[in-house]
Design an enzyme around this catalytic site. Structure first.
Site, mmCIF file in Angstrom:
data_model
loop_
_atom_site.group_PDB
_atom_site.id
_atom_site.type_symbol
_atom_site.label_atom_id
_atom_site.label_comp_id
_atom_site.label_asym_id
_atom_site.label_seq_id
_atom_site.Cartn_x
_atom_site.Cartn_y
_atom_site.Cartn_z
ATOM 1 N N GLY A 78 0.807 -1.210 0.000
ATOM 2 C CA GLY A 78 0.000 0.000 0.000
ATOM 3 C C GLY A 78 0.841 1.261 0.000
ATOM 4 C CB CYS A 79 0.354 4.452 1.824
ATOM 5 S SG CYS A 79 -1.322 4.799 1.226
ATOM 6 C CB ALA A 80 4.313 1.075 3.724
ATOM 7 C CB ALA A 81 4.640 0.220 -1.825
#
Length: 372
Positions: free
Chosen positions: A137-140
């Site tokens: 997700g956004c951590a990628a």
């Protein structure tokens, strides 16, 4: 030592404003028992504009998961190559210099990965390594930086291309009427970001070290329900409070290297929402101005998932960069709950008088709106 060079960013040409988003919510969900709460939450995001890969009329229709995923693939193939070329120009490299491509996205699915298509169509060497990251997700975005750093550490002199392609609007689900989903409909936007990590040379953030942190027993806080209609975004009401757990993790990651995460010179962090930035400032005892680049991304583009950290970093470049050897952090937050954290120092260009000069945004702007 590996250097994260200036990113290139592109956003789609269709724009929806905060006022239009609120009016749509009032029109589409006039009878919703928690409409006023949803409107207040959307208003509090601070998001003023978002870019969408389709006009809003098409975005609100659900033609089925097959059609949506086909659209994701077609739009990615049409829009990504130009952004790749601009990122390579910033790094002063060509496709033949790239040893690995890291492709991150959580808004569509392809197999073979987009990495294979890029290698076949853009002239990358056939031995170029491929690393697709699809489920962070956004951590990628942070993970892509860290895995690129790891690769360059293992193979000194290697170069890595990062591609983040997020069309969050293709996840709109008209039947998901929870307050969290209504909030998400007013928060997320679409964007493409590319950046090169050079194993040798380059101007930008010289990557020193990286780390990851998973908050135990939070797997259900941010997740997808994978159904016949596609990906259904699930957002727990506890997510905005995660900085109470992740700020200490950032501090602990830096301390063994004698870095104080509260005394750095620049902060490039994921702008998941305004409270994320507010709380991070509170727990790290920092002025909110330290997160100005991340907040600008949130205001002008919304939460663009894995592309946020690159968009915020590009704003630092546009602002002239940092002083040579200035210390900073890049951090992405996402499902798990996961934090991907990188520490680095700014490496500027040398001027004729022997002083280190900060890069300016003169000339071609790295952030553009691409037509369909």
């Amino acid at each position: 030592m590996a250097t994260l060079c200036r990113p290139a960013i592109a956003v789609p040409e269709h724009i929806i404003t905060r006022e239009e988003t609120l009016e749509l919510a009032r029109t589409l969900h006039a009878d919703h028992p928690q409409l006023e709460l949803a409107l207040r939450l959307i208003g509090n995001t601070g998001v003023q504009t978002r870019h969408l890969v389709q006009p809003i009329e098409a975005t609100l229709k659900h033609p089925g998961f097959t059609a949506r995923n086909n659209l994701y693939e077609a739009e990615a193939k049409a829009r990504v190559p130009d952004v790749v070329n601009r990122a390579l120009e910033h790094a002063e490299l060509t496709v033949r210099d790239i040893d690995m491509i890291v492709y991150v996205s959580c808004t569509g699915f392809m197999m073979p990965s987009m990495t294979a298509w890029l290698i076949n169509t853009m002239g990358f060497r056939s031995e170029t390594r491929q690393l697709p990251i699809a489920q962070l997700g956004c951590a990628a975005g942070g993970a892509a930086v860290n895995r690129s750093h790891d690769f360059c550490s293992a193979y000194p002199g290697a170069n890595v291309l990062i591609v983040a392609c997020e069309f969050c609007s293709l996840l709109y689900q008209p039947t998901d009427l929870g307050v969290g989903n209504l909030l998400s409909n007013g928060l997320f936007g679409d964007a493409i970001a590319c950046a090169v990590v050079r194993g040798d040379g380059g101007t930008g953030v010289k990557l020193e070290r990286n780390g990851s942190h998973l908050v135990p027993d939070t797997e259900e806080w941010i997740s997808y329900g994978v159904k016949d209609t596609g990906f259904h975004f699930i957002l727990d009401k506890r997510v905005p409070g995660t900085m109470a757990m992740l700020a200490p993790a950032m501090r602990e990651m830096a301390e063994p290297y004698e870095w104080d995460v509260s005394e750095l010179d620049f902060y490039i962090v994921h702008a998941g929402g305004p409270r994320i930035l507010d709380d991070l400032g509170k727990y790290l005892r920092l002025e909110q101005s330290m997160f100005r680049y991340s907040r600008q991304t949130l205001v002008e583009r919304g939460n663009i998932a894995s592309a946020v950290v690159f968009d915020a970093l590009e704003r630092l470049f546009q602002d002239g960069g940092a002083e040579h050897a200035a210390r900073g952090v890049i951090a992405g937050f996402g499902p798990g709950i996961t934090a991907e954290i990188a520490l680095g120092t700014w490496s500027g260009a040398v001027t004729g008088n022997g002083h280190r000069a900060r890069k300016t945004s003169a000339g071609r702007n790295s952030s553009v709106t691409l037509p369909a």
